[in-house]
Design a protein around this motif. Structure first.
Motif, short mmCIF file in Angstrom:
data_model
loop_
_atom_site.label_atom_id
_atom_site.label_comp_id
_atom_site.label_asym_id
_atom_site.label_seq_id
_atom_site.Cartn_x
_atom_site.Cartn_y
_atom_site.Cartn_z
N THR A 126 0.97 -1.43 0.05
CA THR A 126 0.09 0.09 0.09
C THR A 126 0.87 1.21 0.18
OG1 THR A 126 -0.34 0.06 2.27
CG2 THR A 126 -1.82 -1.31 1.32
N VAL A 127 0.38 2.39 -0.70
CA VAL A 127 0.98 3.59 -0.84
C VAL A 127 0.40 4.41 -0.26
CG1 VAL A 127 2.50 4.97 -2.33
CG2 VAL A 127 2.68 2.44 -2.62
N THR A 128 0.53 5.66 0.66
CA THR A 128 0.11 6.80 1.15
C THR A 128 0.78 7.81 0.75
OG1 THR A 128 -1.18 5.02 2.93
CG2 THR A 128 -1.09 7.54 3.07
N TYR A 129 -0.05 8.77 0.00
CA TYR A 129 0.42 10.22 -0.10
C TYR A 129 0.53 10.97 1.13
CZ TYR A 129 1.60 14.71 -2.07
OH TYR A 129 2.14 15.93 -2.22
N GLU A 130 1.47 11.53 1.48
CA GLU A 130 1.74 12.23 3.05
C GLU A 130 1.79 13.83 2.85
OE1 GLU A 130 1.30 10.40 5.44
OE2 GLU A 130 2.00 8.47 4.99
N GLY A 131 1.64 14.14 1.62
CA GLY A 131 1.82 15.66 1.32
C GLY A 131 3.32 15.81 1.32
N GLY A 132 3.58 17.01 0.70
CA GLY A 132 4.95 17.54 0.48
C GLY A 132 5.63 16.52 -0.44
N LEU A 133 5.21 15.82 -1.39
CA LEU A 133 5.64 15.13 -2.51
C LEU A 133 6.45 13.77 -1.77
CD1 LEU A 133 7.09 17.88 -4.69
CD2 LEU A 133 4.78 16.72 -4.73
N ARG A 134 5.70 13.43 -0.73
CA ARG A 134 6.26 12.28 0.12
C ARG A 134 5.25 11.13 0.22
NH1 ARG A 134 9.62 12.66 5.65
NH2 ARG A 134 11.06 13.01 3.84
N THR A 135 5.79 9.72 0.02
CA THR A 135 4.68 8.85 0.32
C THR A 135 5.23 7.88 1.35
OG1 THR A 135 5.73 7.35 -1.40
CG2 THR A 135 4.06 8.68 -2.29
N THR A 136 4.41 7.35 1.91
CA THR A 136 4.73 6.12 2.67
C THR A 136 4.33 4.73 2.27
OG1 THR A 136 4.70 7.31 4.69
CG2 THR A 136 4.39 5.03 5.08
N CYS A 137 5.20 3.92 1.92
CA CYS A 137 5.08 2.36 1.28
C CYS A 137 5.32 1.63 2.27
CB CYS A 137 5.92 2.44 0.21
SG CYS A 137 6.15 3.79 -1.18
N THR A 138 4.19 0.56 2.44
CA THR A 138 3.97 -0.56 3.20
C THR A 138 4.27 -1.80 2.30
OG1 THR A 138 2.85 0.81 4.74
CG2 THR A 138 3.02 -1.56 5.17
N HIS A 139 4.78 -2.79 2.68
CA HIS A 139 4.95 -3.98 2.34
C HIS A 139 3.80 -4.96 3.32
CE1 HIS A 139 6.51 -8.33 1.93
NE2 HIS A 139 6.35 -7.94 0.79
N VAL A 140 2.75 -5.30 2.30
CA VAL A 140 1.72 -5.89 3.18
C VAL A 140 2.14 -7.13 4.08
CG1 VAL A 140 -0.72 -7.14 2.96
CG2 VAL A 140 0.05 -4.86 1.78
N ALA A 141 2.92 -7.97 3.40
CA ALA A 141 3.03 -9.33 4.26
C ALA A 141 3.91 -9.03 5.35
CB ALA A 141 3.88 -10.18 3.23
N SER A 142 5.02 -8.30 5.48
CA SER A 142 5.72 -8.27 6.42
C SER A 142 5.60 -6.66 7.33
CB SER A 142 7.10 -7.77 6.01
OG SER A 142 7.29 -6.58 5.24
N GLY A 143 4.83 -5.84 6.95
CA GLY A 143 4.65 -4.45 7.56
C GLY A 143 5.59 -3.61 7.50
N GLN A 144 6.91 -4.10 6.61
CA GLN A 144 8.09 -2.96 6.63
C GLN A 144 7.62 -1.82 5.97
OE1 GLN A 144 11.15 -3.59 7.72
NE2 GLN A 144 10.35 -5.22 8.99
#
Length: 143
Positions: free
Chosen positions: A12-30
């Protein structure tokens, strides 16, 4: 996306604003973040999406070589890669990736070196990239 694809959710990828995203690997949570690069309105405080594409090629090459060598009871630990991403356009895109693989000091036979070269060519990430994207990969054997 259909239901069976949802069961295979990779990230999953979430846009955080300021041209930044947070990317999460679903299986591991990393998780990791991306930032837009400085040359494209960003802060350049983390990997950009195009940095990740180029880096993914090197990670895939190292991983596929390691898998092949493990099947032959050879160790690839300590191998490393240097990646140069070349941007071009218009439209803005990656036009080239130069990867230098540094193999550990193992006395690979000529046949093993040939097999390593074939694995480089068969890397799934490399084979997934557009054929117009120049890929230049060199393996340096640290004897």
């Amino acid at each position: 996306m259909h239901d069976s694809a949802a069961a295979l959710l990779t990230a999953t990828v979430t846009y955080e604003g300021g041209l930044r995203t947070t990317c999460t690997h679903v299986a591991s949570g990393q998780t990791f973040i991306t930032d837009a690069p400085v040359d494209n309105h960003g802060k350049g405080e983390a990997f950009s999406p195009t940095d990740l594409a180029a880096t993914s090629l090197a990670a895939c090459i190292l991983t596929t070589i390691a898998i092949m060598l493990e099947h032959r009871e050879l160790d690839f630990q300590g191998a490393r890669a240097e990646v140069i991403k070349v941007m071009g356009g218009p439209p803005r895109r990656i036009t080239g990736i130069r990867t230098v693989i540094y193999a550990p000091a193992v006395d690979y036979t000529p046949a093993q070196r040939e097999l390593i070269a074939k694995v480089v060519e068969a890397c799934p990430v490399g084979r997934s990239l557009h054929p117009d994207l120049a890929q230049d990969t060199v393996v340096v054997y640290e004897d």
